[in-house]
Design a protein around this motif. Structure first.
Motif, short mmCIF file in Angstrom:
data_model
loop_
_atom_site.label_atom_id
_atom_site.label_comp_id
_atom_site.label_asym_id
_atom_site.label_seq_id
_atom_site.Cartn_x
_atom_site.Cartn_y
_atom_site.Cartn_z
N CYS A 113 -98.80 25.00 -100.35
CA CYS A 113 -98.54 26.45 -100.39
C CYS A 113 -99.11 27.09 -99.12
O CYS A 113 -99.90 26.47 -98.39
CB CYS A 113 -99.19 27.06 -101.62
SG CYS A 113 -98.43 26.40 -103.14
N LEU A 114 -98.76 28.31 -98.92
CA LEU A 114 -99.23 28.99 -97.72
C LEU A 114 -100.74 29.18 -97.79
O LEU A 114 -101.26 29.74 -98.75
CB LEU A 114 -98.54 30.35 -97.59
CG LEU A 114 -99.04 31.23 -96.42
CD1 LEU A 114 -98.71 30.57 -95.07
CD2 LEU A 114 -98.43 32.62 -96.49
N ASP A 115 -101.42 28.72 -96.77
CA ASP A 115 -102.87 28.97 -96.69
C ASP A 115 -103.08 30.23 -95.86
O ASP A 115 -103.68 31.19 -96.28
CB ASP A 115 -103.56 27.77 -96.02
CG ASP A 115 -105.08 28.00 -95.96
OD1 ASP A 115 -105.72 27.83 -97.01
OD2 ASP A 115 -105.55 28.43 -94.89
N HIS A 116 -102.50 30.24 -94.66
CA HIS A 116 -102.54 31.48 -93.86
C HIS A 116 -101.48 31.38 -92.77
O HIS A 116 -100.94 30.31 -92.51
CB HIS A 116 -103.93 31.69 -93.24
CG HIS A 116 -104.29 30.67 -92.21
ND1 HIS A 116 -104.84 29.43 -92.58
CD2 HIS A 116 -104.15 30.65 -90.87
CE1 HIS A 116 -105.05 28.73 -91.49
NE2 HIS A 116 -104.62 29.42 -90.43
N SER A 117 -101.17 32.50 -92.17
CA SER A 117 -100.22 32.48 -91.05
C SER A 117 -100.92 33.04 -89.81
O SER A 117 -101.88 33.79 -89.91
CB SER A 117 -99.00 33.35 -91.38
OG SER A 117 -99.40 34.70 -91.42
N LEU A 118 -100.43 32.62 -88.67
CA LEU A 118 -101.04 33.08 -87.41
C LEU A 118 -100.31 34.34 -86.96
O LEU A 118 -99.12 34.50 -87.17
CB LEU A 118 -100.90 31.98 -86.34
CG LEU A 118 -101.65 30.67 -86.61
CD1 LEU A 118 -101.44 29.70 -85.43
CD2 LEU A 118 -103.13 30.92 -86.84
N ASP A 119 -101.05 35.20 -86.30
CA ASP A 119 -100.43 36.41 -85.75
C ASP A 119 -99.56 36.01 -84.57
O ASP A 119 -100.07 35.58 -83.53
CB ASP A 119 -101.55 37.37 -85.28
CG ASP A 119 -100.96 38.61 -84.58
OD1 ASP A 119 -101.74 39.50 -84.21
OD2 ASP A 119 -99.71 38.65 -84.42
N ARG A 120 -98.25 36.11 -84.77
CA ARG A 120 -97.33 35.58 -83.76
C ARG A 120 -97.56 36.21 -82.39
O ARG A 120 -97.46 35.56 -81.35
CB ARG A 120 -95.89 35.83 -84.21
CG ARG A 120 -94.86 35.01 -83.44
CD ARG A 120 -93.48 35.17 -84.00
NE ARG A 120 -92.96 36.51 -83.77
CZ ARG A 120 -91.73 36.88 -84.11
NH1 ARG A 120 -90.92 36.02 -84.71
NH2 ARG A 120 -91.30 38.09 -83.88
N ALA A 121 -97.93 37.48 -82.40
CA ALA A 121 -98.11 38.18 -81.10
C ALA A 121 -99.31 37.63 -80.35
O ALA A 121 -99.40 37.77 -79.13
CB ALA A 121 -98.28 39.68 -81.34
#
Ligand SMILES: Nc1ccn([C@@H]2O[C@H](COP(=O)(O)OP(=O)(O)OP(=O)(O)O)[C@@H](O)[C@H]2O)c(=O)n1
Ligand SMILES: O=C(CO)[C@H](O)[C@H](O)COP(=O)(O)O
Length: 414
Positions: free
Chosen positions: A191-199
């Motif tokens: 499952c999603l743990d975290h996402s990176l700030d694409r910018a």
């Protein structure tokens, strides 16, 4: 193949690249920031199997418009005359094919090294070929080395010069691109743990460049794990040589051919690039002739394409010059008569040049004839030679087609 003026990057001061000899040594490094390093070499890892491409042929050898993909990348690097040596790392079983490609497409400054089981090992082998004195003395250790994937054919002198100058100053440099998709980190349960700030993040692309001693030292210290599973040369320079690479925004063209759709995209891009120039070849120097009027009519209709014209009766050397303008689409205008000699002479000039080696050359023969003088059927019969000639020159990668225009009714204002 010497690059044309348009291949020059916009940069201050004289461009050493204009020097006639390929691989001209550049001013020694250690000069002011932003100056050029000494001799530069390139390593092209080309030892992969292209598993994600999903075909038997390793993708670097897959053909685009009849020519192996790697040949386009080599051509792009060879247009840059200050790259002294190009070392291509290929597997032992592909060495013969690579030698054939080098010979068939006239690639120069290319040496081969044996690829390794991973991309990093292939790159390391390429660096070893440059580091150690070769028995034939052909390769010499460069001050700066470019590392560029063999499956990234769209690379130009501007980004190559920028990464090389930055590497000369910072020790390492690489092209980056904005991320298209967001990077996420999945947890162990999928499952999603975290996402990176694409910018805040970028995609690392190629070319990259390094002070040779920095990257060679990094590879010599490299752990087996990194050699086996690593994918980022810039990280090796940071981890093993504490060298923080300068990151430079690259163009969208720098993408890596990875999946089959990338091959289709590469073919479309190559077709688009070679169709940007049309040369109208006429059999007269009269600027009022139908041929020159046709050029102006085309220029008005095809304003996004560069239309040039030239009289065919150039002495040998001048003919070569107009061929060296890197045009691959020609309109040969035959106004005076429908005989084939002049067209055959033009086609033999094309065939003897290196143009058809690199890309298909398209020739549209336009015959202006006055049908009021001769019935159409008789004229068509007299032009049957075009079909036979087209079959013949197709063997040399020249695609000839004919267009018959009724001269008496021609309104060139169309
Ligand atoms: N052992 C390897 C693996 C890859 N490469 C080269 O590294 C470049 C980029 O790697 P990649 O796109 O991953 O190529 P492949 O490994 O062939 O692709 P895949 O992962 O789909 O098998 C390619 O030019 C590839 O030929 C290499 O020289 N030696
Ligand atoms: O983008 C890159 C920056 O160095 C490399 O080309 C990429 O990491 C190579 O990985 P892979 O071989 O798995 O495609």
């Amino acid at each position: 193949m010497e690059p044309g003026p348009r291949s020059r990057p916009a940069e201050p001061g004289p461009c050493v690249s204009a020097s006639p000899s390929a691989g001209a040594a550049l001013p020694a490094s250690g000069a002011e920031p932003g100056s050029r390093p000494a001799a530069v070499a390139a390593v092209l890892p080309a030892g992969g199997c292209g598993e994600r491409m999903g075909v038997r042929t390793p993708k670097q050898f897959c053909r685009v418009l009849g020519r192996p993909l790697i040949s386009y990348t080599l051509q792009a690097l060879e247009r840059v005359c200050w790259i002294k040596d190009i070392v291509v790392a290929v597997t032992r079983e592909n060495m013969e094919e690579m030698r054939n490609i080098i010979q068939r497409y006239g690639h120069k400054r290319v040496s081969l090294a044996e690829a390794g089981a991973t991309r990093h090992r292939s790159i390391f082998n390429g660096l070893k070929a440059l580091a150690e004195d070769q028995p034939d003395g052909k390769l010499t250790k460069p001050e700066v080395v470019i590392i560029h994937d063999a499956v990234r054919p769209f690379v130009d002198e501007d980004i190559l010069l920028r990464v090389v100058i930055a590497a000369n100053e910072h020790g390492a440099a690489g092209a980056i691109r904005p991320l298209v998709s967001t990077v996420i980190s999945p947890s162990a349960d999928g499952c999603l743990d975290h996402s990176l700030d694409r910018a805040q993040h970028r995609a690392s692309e190629m070319p990259q460049a390094f002070l040779f001693d920095v990257i060679y030292d990094a590879y010599q210290q490299c752990s087996d794990y990194d050699l086996e599973f690593g994918t980022e040369c810039l990280q090796l320079a940071l981890k093993y040589c504490h060298t923080k690479a300068k990151l430079l925004e690259g163009s969208p063209d720098l993408w890596k051919v990875t999946y089959k759709q990338d091959l289709y995209a590469a073919e479309s891009m190559i077709k688009e690039k070679i169709s940007q120039e049309i040369c109208v070849v006429v059999n007269t120097k009269d600027e009022e002739s139908v041929g020159y009027l046709l050029k102006e009519a085309l220029r008005n209709e095809l304003n996004c394409i560069n239309i040039t014209s030239t009289p065919l009766d150039l002495p040998g050397r001048d003919t070569q010059n107009f061929l060296m303008a890197q045009c691959y689409s020609f309109i040969h205008v035959n106004v005076v008569s429908s005989d084939s000699h002049e067209t055959q002479r033009f086609l033999s000039i094309i065939e003897e040049s290196s143009l058809p080696l690199l890309y298909p050359v398209v020739v549209v023969l336009v015959c202006f004839l006055d049908f009021t003088l001769v019935p159409l059927t008789q004229k068509m019969e007299s032009l049957v030679w075009i079909r036979d000639l087209a079959k013949e020159v197709k063997k040399s990668n020249v695609l000839l087609s004919g267009l018959l225009i009724n001269h008496s009714q021609l309104a060139l204002t169309v």
